[in-house]
Design a protein around this motif. Sequence first.
Motif, PDB file in Angstrom:
ATOM      1  N   ARG A  19      72.234  33.121 -17.307  1.00  0.00           N
ATOM      2  CA  ARG A  19      70.704  32.937 -17.370  1.00  0.00           C
ATOM      3  C   ARG A  19      70.012  31.562 -17.015  1.00  0.00           C
ATOM      4  NH1 ARG A  19      66.138  34.841 -21.884  1.00  0.00           N
ATOM      5  NH2 ARG A  19      64.568  35.674 -21.033  1.00  0.00           N
ATOM      6  N   LEU A  20      69.429  32.106 -15.861  1.00  0.00           N
ATOM      7  CA  LEU A  20      68.628  30.425 -16.040  1.00  0.00           C
ATOM      8  C   LEU A  20      67.638  30.602 -16.433  1.00  0.00           C
ATOM      9  CD1 LEU A  20      69.985  29.650 -11.883  1.00  0.00           C
ATOM     10  CD2 LEU A  20      71.461  28.767 -14.300  1.00  0.00           C
ATOM     11  N   SER A  21      66.769  29.453 -16.943  1.00  0.00           N
ATOM     12  CA  SER A  21      65.753  30.138 -17.301  1.00  0.00           C
ATOM     13  C   SER A  21      64.644  28.491 -16.809  1.00  0.00           C
ATOM     14  CB  SER A  21      65.396  29.389 -18.741  1.00  0.00           C
ATOM     15  OG  SER A  21      65.933  30.269 -19.269  1.00  0.00           O
ATOM     16  N   CYS A  22      63.562  28.001 -16.099  1.00  0.00           N
ATOM     17  CA  CYS A  22      62.563  27.475 -15.332  1.00  0.00           C
ATOM     18  C   CYS A  22      61.323  27.060 -16.482  1.00  0.00           C
ATOM     19  CB  CYS A  22      62.656  27.644 -14.348  1.00  0.00           C
ATOM     20  SG  CYS A  22      60.826  26.072 -13.457  1.00  0.00           S
ATOM     21  N   VAL A  23      61.134  26.273 -16.810  1.00  0.00           N
ATOM     22  CA  VAL A  23      59.444  25.988 -17.928  1.00  0.00           C
ATOM     23  C   VAL A  23      58.832  24.984 -17.103  1.00  0.00           C
ATOM     24  CG1 VAL A  23      58.886  24.868 -19.875  1.00  0.00           C
ATOM     25  CG2 VAL A  23      61.034  26.144 -19.613  1.00  0.00           C
ATOM     26  N   ALA A  24      57.688  25.614 -16.144  1.00  0.00           N
ATOM     27  CA  ALA A  24      56.440  24.989 -15.512  1.00  0.00           C
ATOM     28  C   ALA A  24      55.808  23.988 -16.299  1.00  0.00           C
ATOM     29  CB  ALA A  24      55.709  26.095 -14.471  1.00  0.00           C
ATOM     30  N   SER A  25      55.690  22.779 -16.336  1.00  0.00           N
ATOM     31  CA  SER A  25      54.179  22.167 -17.093  1.00  0.00           C
ATOM     32  C   SER A  25      53.242  21.145 -16.372  1.00  0.00           C
ATOM     33  CB  SER A  25      55.186  21.451 -18.156  1.00  0.00           C
ATOM     34  OG  SER A  25      55.920  21.018 -17.637  1.00  0.00           O
ATOM     35  N   GLY A  26      52.094  20.746 -16.984  1.00  0.00           N
ATOM     36  CA  GLY A  26      51.247  20.463 -16.025  1.00  0.00           C
ATOM     37  C   GLY A  26      49.743  20.423 -16.783  1.00  0.00           C
ATOM     38  N   ARG A  27      48.788  19.471 -16.340  1.00  0.00           N
ATOM     39  CA  ARG A  27      47.503  20.098 -16.442  1.00  0.00           C
ATOM     40  C   ARG A  27      46.729  20.269 -15.423  1.00  0.00           C
ATOM     41  NH1 ARG A  27      45.418  15.041 -18.956  1.00  0.00           N
ATOM     42  NH2 ARG A  27      43.379  16.447 -19.699  1.00  0.00           N
ATOM     43  N   ILE A  70      64.827  38.385 -11.766  1.00  0.00           N
ATOM     44  CA  ILE A  70      63.935  37.469 -11.620  1.00  0.00           C
ATOM     45  C   ILE A  70      62.689  38.109 -12.121  1.00  0.00           C
ATOM     46  CG2 ILE A  70      62.755  38.111  -9.603  1.00  0.00           C
ATOM     47  CD1 ILE A  70      61.737  34.965  -9.573  1.00  0.00           C
ATOM     48  N   SER A  71      62.288  37.372 -13.521  1.00  0.00           N
ATOM     49  CA  SER A  71      61.448  38.329 -14.511  1.00  0.00           C
ATOM     50  C   SER A  71      60.533  37.069 -14.861  1.00  0.00           C
ATOM     51  CB  SER A  71      62.075  38.912 -15.506  1.00  0.00           C
ATOM     52  OG  SER A  71      63.014  37.592 -16.059  1.00  0.00           O
ATOM     53  N   ARG A  72      59.426  37.013 -15.778  1.00  0.00           N
ATOM     54  CA  ARG A  72      58.432  35.664 -16.274  1.00  0.00           C
ATOM     55  C   ARG A  72      57.762  36.220 -17.702  1.00  0.00           C
ATOM     56  NH1 ARG A  72      55.292  39.782 -14.906  1.00  0.00           N
ATOM     57  NH2 ARG A  72      53.129  39.145 -14.292  1.00  0.00           N
ATOM     58  N   ASP A  73      57.467  34.566 -17.716  1.00  0.00           N
ATOM     59  CA  ASP A  73      56.933  35.276 -18.979  1.00  0.00           C
ATOM     60  C   ASP A  73      55.868  33.854 -19.080  1.00  0.00           C
ATOM     61  OD1 ASP A  73      55.578  34.635 -21.821  1.00  0.00           O
ATOM     62  OD2 ASP A  73      57.799  34.738 -22.437  1.00  0.00           O
ATOM     63  N   ASN A  74      54.645  34.659 -18.986  1.00  0.00           N
ATOM     64  CA  ASN A  74      53.541  34.169 -18.428  1.00  0.00           C
ATOM     65  C   ASN A  74      53.060  32.474 -19.595  1.00  0.00           C
ATOM     66  OD1 ASN A  74      53.412  36.364 -16.781  1.00  0.00           O
ATOM     67  ND2 ASN A  74      51.535  35.870 -16.228  1.00  0.00           N
ATOM     68  N   ALA A  75      52.843  33.748 -20.511  1.00  0.00           N
ATOM     69  CA  ALA A  75      52.630  32.519 -21.858  1.00  0.00           C
ATOM     70  C   ALA A  75      53.526  31.415 -22.206  1.00  0.00           C
ATOM     71  CB  ALA A  75      52.604  33.141 -23.452  1.00  0.00           C
ATOM     72  N   LYS A  76      54.444  31.110 -21.424  1.00  0.00           N
ATOM     73  CA  LYS A  76      55.964  30.452 -21.733  1.00  0.00           C
ATOM     74  C   LYS A  76      55.608  29.776 -20.351  1.00  0.00           C
ATOM     75  CE  LYS A  76      58.472  32.234 -25.353  1.00  0.00           C
ATOM     76  NZ  LYS A  76      59.949  32.027 -25.198  1.00  0.00           N
ATOM     77  N   ASN A  77      54.889  29.965 -18.818  1.00  0.00           N
ATOM     78  CA  ASN A  77      54.899  29.990 -17.707  1.00  0.00           C
ATOM     79  C   ASN A  77      56.678  29.378 -17.759  1.00  0.00           C
ATOM     80  OD1 ASN A  77      52.664  28.959 -16.317  1.00  0.00           O
ATOM     81  ND2 ASN A  77      52.003  27.206 -17.092  1.00  0.00           N
ATOM     82  N   THR A  78      56.929  30.408 -18.027  1.00  0.00           N
ATOM     83  CA  THR A  78      58.664  29.998 -17.740  1.00  0.00           C
ATOM     84  C   THR A  78      59.134  31.399 -16.584  1.00  0.00           C
ATOM     85  OG1 THR A  78      59.028  29.514 -19.656  1.00  0.00           O
ATOM     86  CG2 THR A  78      61.152  30.205 -19.220  1.00  0.00           C
ATOM     87  N   VAL A  79      59.599  31.175 -16.099  1.00  0.00           N
ATOM     88  CA  VAL A  79      60.875  31.761 -14.972  1.00  0.00           C
ATOM     89  C   VAL A  79      62.025  31.575 -15.257  1.00  0.00           C
ATOM     90  CG1 VAL A  79      60.670  30.670 -13.018  1.00  0.00           C
ATOM     91  CG2 VAL A  79      61.393  32.687 -12.808  1.00  0.00           C
ATOM     92  N   TYR A  80      62.600  33.639 -14.830  1.00  0.00           N
ATOM     93  CA  TYR A  80      64.519  33.574 -15.258  1.00  0.00           C
ATOM     94  C   TYR A  80      64.778  34.308 -14.122  1.00  0.00           C
ATOM     95  CZ  TYR A  80      62.624  33.181 -20.698  1.00  0.00           C
ATOM     96  OH  TYR A  80      61.392  32.577 -21.431  1.00  0.00           O
ATOM     97  N   LEU A  81      65.702  33.870 -14.719  1.00  0.00           N
ATOM     98  CA  LEU A  81      67.130  34.436 -13.534  1.00  0.00           C
ATOM     99  C   LEU A  81      67.768  34.924 -14.356  1.00  0.00           C
ATOM    100  CD1 LEU A  81      67.045  35.843 -10.306  1.00  0.00           C
ATOM    101  CD2 LEU A  81      68.686  33.026 -10.392  1.00  0.00           C
ATOM    102  N   GLN A  82      67.709  36.002 -14.260  1.00  0.00           N
ATOM    103  CA  GLN A  82      69.712  36.767 -14.680  1.00  0.00           C
ATOM    104  C   GLN A  82      70.246  37.656 -13.915  1.00  0.00           C
ATOM    105  OE1 GLN A  82      70.398  37.587 -17.895  1.00  0.00           O
ATOM    106  NE2 GLN A  82      72.431  37.993 -17.216  1.00  0.00           N
ATOM    107  N   MET A  83      71.629  36.299 -13.503  1.00  0.00           N
ATOM    108  CA  MET A  83      72.699  36.712 -12.940  1.00  0.00           C
ATOM    109  C   MET A  83      73.239  37.140 -13.440  1.00  0.00           C
ATOM    110  SD  MET A  83      72.404  33.029 -10.799  1.00  0.00           S
ATOM    111  CE  MET A  83      73.462  32.300 -12.263  1.00  0.00           C
ATOM    112  N   ASN A  84      73.977  38.194 -12.758  1.00  0.00           N
ATOM    113  CA  ASN A  84      74.982  39.247 -13.328  1.00  0.00           C
ATOM    114  C   ASN A  84      76.416  39.491 -12.164  1.00  0.00           C
ATOM    115  OD1 ASN A  84      73.638  40.408 -15.769  1.00  0.00           O
ATOM    116  ND2 ASN A  84      72.979  41.684 -15.113  1.00  0.00           N
TER     117      ASN A  84
END
Length: 119
Positions: A19-27, A70-84
């Motif tokens: 499972r990959l995660s990617c966090v987006a940050s910035g102003r 692929i999925s997302r967590d809006n509150a955390k500005n995070t996207v995931y990639l579950q790879m099976n």
Amino acid sequence: QVQLVESGGGLVQTGGSLRLSCVASGRGFSNYAMAWFRQAPGKEREWVAAINWNSGSTIYSDSVKGRFTISRDNAKNTVYLQMNSLKPADTAVYYCAIRTRDHPQYDYWGQGTEVTVSS
């Protein structure tokens, strides 16, 4: 300016999962969509999957459809990639990207996380 930080890559055997995660940050940035791309050694970068940030609708390349989610967590500005059901052909550096404008081009990219699938 937006920063993207991927994590979750590693070494896995054929048939395994990661499972990959990617966090987006910035102003003060807008998020229209996020996507995962990958680049295998000696090959061109390939689009893998994308998600619309507002609607949550998703699309996948034929090479991963049915195996990756692929999925997302809006509150955390995070996207995931579950790879099976991973295959050696999935070995690549995986990058996430974000569209911060209503525009087809992805504006910002992460540094990548390496995925190796052993046979």
